[in-house]
Design an enzyme around this catalytic site. Structure first.
Site, short mmCIF file in Angstrom:
data_model
loop_
_atom_site.label_atom_id
_atom_site.label_comp_id
_atom_site.label_asym_id
_atom_site.label_seq_id
_atom_site.Cartn_x
_atom_site.Cartn_y
_atom_site.Cartn_z
N ASN A 190 0.80 -1.24 0.00
CA ASN A 190 0.00 0.00 0.00
C ASN A 190 0.83 1.28 0.00
O ASN A 190 0.40 2.31 0.54
CB ASN A 190 -1.04 -0.03 1.13
N HIS A 212 3.91 4.04 4.62
CA HIS A 212 3.60 3.91 6.04
C HIS A 212 3.40 5.30 6.61
O HIS A 212 4.08 6.24 6.20
CB HIS A 212 4.76 3.22 6.77
N GLU A 257 9.17 5.31 16.31
CA GLU A 257 9.57 4.88 14.96
C GLU A 257 10.70 5.75 14.42
O GLU A 257 11.63 5.24 13.79
CB GLU A 257 8.35 4.93 14.04
#
Ligand code: UDP
Ligand code: MG
Length: 138
Positions: free
Chosen positions: A113, A116, A127
């Protein structure tokens, strides 16, 4: 409210030649890139990054997909960064993503997709520091 989010341009979007257009859409939306690298994840690194999903049925395929080619990782800065970026990328399933969103434009399936985006300020901080040292952030 924090002002950073973390993103990856995933292997499908890199392989399909969309790095430039995606970065352009991100900066046009008002984000400043405060860290960026072009890397090929290992199974260990991808597995750790997505450890929160380790019990989900799609976890193994997700890790395999994320190591299938290089990615671009970046930290992005803007007011209301996390929520606005989720709007900019669109729904996880690109068939449900709003027209004009990054996933609507460049993603083909719910697993591949294109991008992120962090889901909270707390995860954005986790992250960003998973991928970048202080010396790599501006
Ligand atoms: N994913 C998948 N199948 C699913 C749900 C998610 O392959 O049914 C993958 C997809 O690449 C997604 C990632 O796992 O981007 C993380 O899932 P999450 O629910 O956190 O979606 P996101 O936050 O990326 O929209
Ligand atoms: Mg998520």
């Amino acid at each position: 409210m924090s002002n950073i989010t973390f993103t990856m341009i995933k292997p499908d979007a890199v392989a399909n030649g969309h790095i430039g257009k995606i970065l352009d859409q991100i900066t046009t939306a008002g984000y400043q890139i405060t860290a960026m690298k072009y890397i090929h994840l290992t199974e260990k690194t991808a597995g750790e990054f997505y450890a929160v999903h380790s019990e989900r049925p799609f976890y193994k395929d997700l890790v395999s997909f994320m190591v299938s080619g290089p990615i671009v990782a970046a930290v992005l800065k803007k007011e209301n960064a996390v929520a606005d970026f989720r709007t900019l990328i669109g729904a996880t399933d690109p068939s449900k993503a709003e027209p004009g969103t990054i996933r609507n434009l460049y993603a083909k399936s719910i697993d591949a997709n294109a991008v992120h985006g962090s889901d909270s300020d707390e995860n954005a901080a986790i992250e960003a520091s998973f991928f970048f040292s202080n010396l790599e952030r501006f």
